[in-house]
Every structure is written in structure tokens, then in C-alpha cells.
Design a protein around this motif. Sequence first.
Motif, PDB file in Angstrom:
ATOM      1  N   UNK A 165       0.857  -1.129   0.021  1.00 33.97           N
ATOM      2  CA  UNK A 165      -0.160   0.221  -0.031  1.00 33.97           C
ATOM      3  C   UNK A 165       0.806   1.206   0.015  1.00 33.97           C
ATOM      4  N   UNK A 166       1.856   1.238   0.882  1.00 34.91           N
ATOM      5  CA  UNK A 166       2.545   2.662   0.901  1.00 34.91           C
ATOM      6  C   UNK A 166       3.477   2.755  -0.270  1.00 34.91           C
ATOM      7  N   UNK A 171       4.408   5.696  -4.896  1.00 34.17           N
ATOM      8  CA  UNK A 171       4.799   5.589  -6.093  1.00 34.17           C
ATOM      9  C   UNK A 171       3.992   6.651  -7.009  1.00 34.17           C
ATOM     10  N   UNK A 172       2.640   6.429  -6.762  1.00 35.79           N
ATOM     11  CA  UNK A 172       1.672   7.158  -7.690  1.00 35.79           C
ATOM     12  C   UNK A 172       1.716   8.613  -7.387  1.00 35.79           C
ATOM     13  N   UNK A 173       2.283   9.150  -6.274  1.00 34.83           N
ATOM     14  CA  UNK A 173       2.520  10.452  -5.997  1.00 34.83           C
ATOM     15  C   UNK A 173       3.744  11.001  -6.539  1.00 34.83           C
ATOM     16  N   UNK A 174       4.726  10.263  -6.584  1.00 31.26           N
ATOM     17  CA  UNK A 174       5.894  10.480  -7.254  1.00 31.26           C
ATOM     18  C   UNK A 174       5.620  10.733  -8.906  1.00 31.26           C
ATOM     19  N   UNK A 188      -6.416   9.406  -8.943  1.00 28.15           N
ATOM     20  CA  UNK A 188      -7.668   8.644  -8.875  1.00 28.15           C
ATOM     21  C   UNK A 188      -7.106   7.331  -8.745  1.00 28.15           C
ATOM     22  N   UNK A 189      -5.997   7.022  -9.467  1.00 29.84           N
ATOM     23  CA  UNK A 189      -5.833   5.606  -9.297  1.00 29.84           C
ATOM     24  C   UNK A 189      -5.043   5.084  -8.071  1.00 29.84           C
ATOM     25  N   UNK A 190      -4.638   6.019  -7.165  1.00 32.69           N
ATOM     26  CA  UNK A 190      -4.250   5.858  -5.755  1.00 32.69           C
ATOM     27  C   UNK A 190      -5.243   5.019  -5.097  1.00 32.69           C
ATOM     28  N   UNK A 191      -6.625   5.281  -5.322  1.00 28.39           N
ATOM     29  CA  UNK A 191      -7.726   4.515  -4.513  1.00 28.39           C
ATOM     30  C   UNK A 191      -8.082   3.169  -5.090  1.00 28.39           C
ATOM     31  N   UNK A 195      -3.681   0.311  -3.413  1.00 26.95           N
ATOM     32  CA  UNK A 195      -3.621   1.584  -2.545  1.00 26.95           C
ATOM     33  C   UNK A 195      -4.376   1.494  -1.378  1.00 26.95           C
ATOM     34  N   UNK A 196      -5.589   0.792  -1.314  1.00 21.82           N
ATOM     35  CA  UNK A 196      -6.446   0.569   0.089  1.00 21.82           C
ATOM     36  C   UNK A 196      -6.066  -0.867   0.521  1.00 21.82           C
TER      37      UNK A 196
END
Length: 361
Positions: A165-166, A171-174, A188-191, A195-196
Motif C-alpha cells: 500500500x505504501x 509511487x503514484x504521488x511520485x 484517482x488510481x491511488x484509490x 492503494x487501499x
Amino acid sequence: MAVLLYHWEGSYPGLSLALKSVPFLGTEWDLLFPVRFGWIGVDWFFVLSGFLLAGNLWHRPISWPMATDFWRRRFLRIYPGVWVQLAILLLLLEATGLLRNFSVWQALGNTLLWIYPMPGGVTPYNGVYWTLPLELTFYLALPALLLVMRRLNVWQFLGLCLAVTAVWRLGIAGLHQISSPYAISLMFIRNVLPGMLFVFAAGMAIHHFRDRLVVLKARNVWLVLVLAIQIGFMYAFAAKKGTALQDDVFLLLAELALALVIAATIALLLDPPRGFRWLASAPLVWLGEISFGIYLWHFPIQRMMPKYFPNPWWGTPEGSFAALLICVALTLPLAAASFFWIEQPALRRFAKRGVAVPAAH
């Protein structure tokens, strides 16, 4: 109900604004402060899903027939209620002229629940649908997750889920920092499920600790403590207001710590101790049974009321309070009708006979 109040406050903020600075004991109090963080109810929802659904399979051998039976029952728990609501919403929107630019592709995506944040997902007709594809992917993954948990101990399993998850979230934030036409979609793909994953895993892990926590001394004290910690999270999130999600590690990872606190709260509430036994009362059990319908119906009702009855009065404290009463008065019967006339009959009709069907969503 927390999510219902959260959406109500955002749609009809008149009462919330009036109660934002109430003087008392020499200071000013925001009386509806917790309501503005009702979105935490979604995290409760995911942790509960991990706990309840893992419990259904906890002592059963994992096999392909078992998994397909489980998936059939879970899909029957979600899709019939959504399909009936979609038909009603589309008819209402068409009849009132509020349906513009109808798209067969969007209607099909909503019917299948292939909506954002899923890659290539369409815009949902009902804003709360976004959690449902995440739930469905968890259902698909749950048998495999249980197999992994059985091969590892609970701490290894939680550590693995936390790492996945982390890494996914960071990674998505980067990637979001890289200027590209896909940057907005990435957040959006973070969720999606990776990611959850830890949020669901926290709920699954409750089964390893529930017996120890049920006999824990001074459980009421521990419950008050974990509830206070959740209030502390709200203040921490409030302090980050206006901060871009992808720019702040706390915002990216605090939800994972919150999931552990929620899981501890649920574990402490099992076999409610004295002082919390009202949670097992008939009205709250009934609300729990129809909770999926409450989740589905409250948001379109809130959004449609000003469209059908436009009036500046909705922006006043009185109009805001009236909107809440009307929303509850309409949502509860619709949710009950969905549960007793659609969701349960579909399960009885199409689920395998002789298999216990869980009522909880």
C-alpha cells in the motif's frame, strides 16, 4: 450515517456555518466539526468489509468452488440494488429534463460499475459509486489474501500489505510530480485496491486478536482512548487543509494508521461492553441491515432536492436542517425497500441453496 451527514454538510452548509463559532466557556466551538470528517466513515466501511467477509471464510478451506460461490453471493449483494437504482435515476432525470448528453458507454460503465477510479472508468451517475469497484476487487482478491495470510503469521501479512500500500501510494504521488497528460488520473488510481489493501487487511486481522480484546480489562477506557485518537486524526487532517495530497507524506499515509485505530475500535466493540450495549439495539441492527441502501440513496436525494425545488432557502440554517430531515425521511424507506424487495430476494433466488448468506455489506 457518517457519510450521509458528511454529504449533507457539503451540500447544505447553512447550519454548519451557523454553528462553526459558538461561544462557550470563554472559547469558540465548532459544533459540527466531526461531521465535516464523515468521510472517515468510508474507511470504517472498508475495515468492516475486511473483518466481516474474512470471517465468512475464516475456517473454510479455500478452493475454486468455494471462491466462485463466495463471488456469486457478493456480486448479488451489490449489483441488483445498483441496477434498480440506475433505472430509477435515469427515468427521473429523463422525465425532468436533467439528463443531458446521454451516453450508452457511460450507462454501460455504470451498469458494470467500471467507473473511476478504475483505469478507463466512466463518470458515475451517483457520486458514491466510486467505492463499489474497490469493494468488488477486494471480493475478488479475498480468497487469495486468505491463502497468503495462512502461509504467514498475522504480523508478516500486515507488514506485506502495508508495504504494498505504501509503495503504491508514494509511487503514484511520485509519478504525479512528472508533468504528463496522465497526472490527474494517477491520483484517482491511488484509490484502487493496492492503494487501499492495508485498510482491508487491518479488518481481516481483527480475527487474530478478537478473543484477547474481548476479555481485556477496562475495555470502556480503551474504547474512549481509541475514539479520542480518531478525533485527533480529524484535527490533524484539518491542519493540512489546502495541502496538495501528492505533496504531503502525512496525507498519503495517515489513512493507514487510521485504519489500525478503526480496527482496534471494532475489536473492542465486539460483544459490546457495559456502556456500549446500545450498539446491539434493534434500531441500530436494522440500520445496519439496510446500510447499503442508505449509502446508495442518500446522495442522489440530497443533490436532486434543490434541482426539483430551487429556492435560496436551502442555504439558510433552517433550510439546511430541513434538508437533513427530508433526506433521512426519504432515504430510510428507499433503503429498506431495496434491502427487503431487491437485495435479499436476489440472494435467495440466485445464491446456492444451503449456503449461509451474510446480510452485512
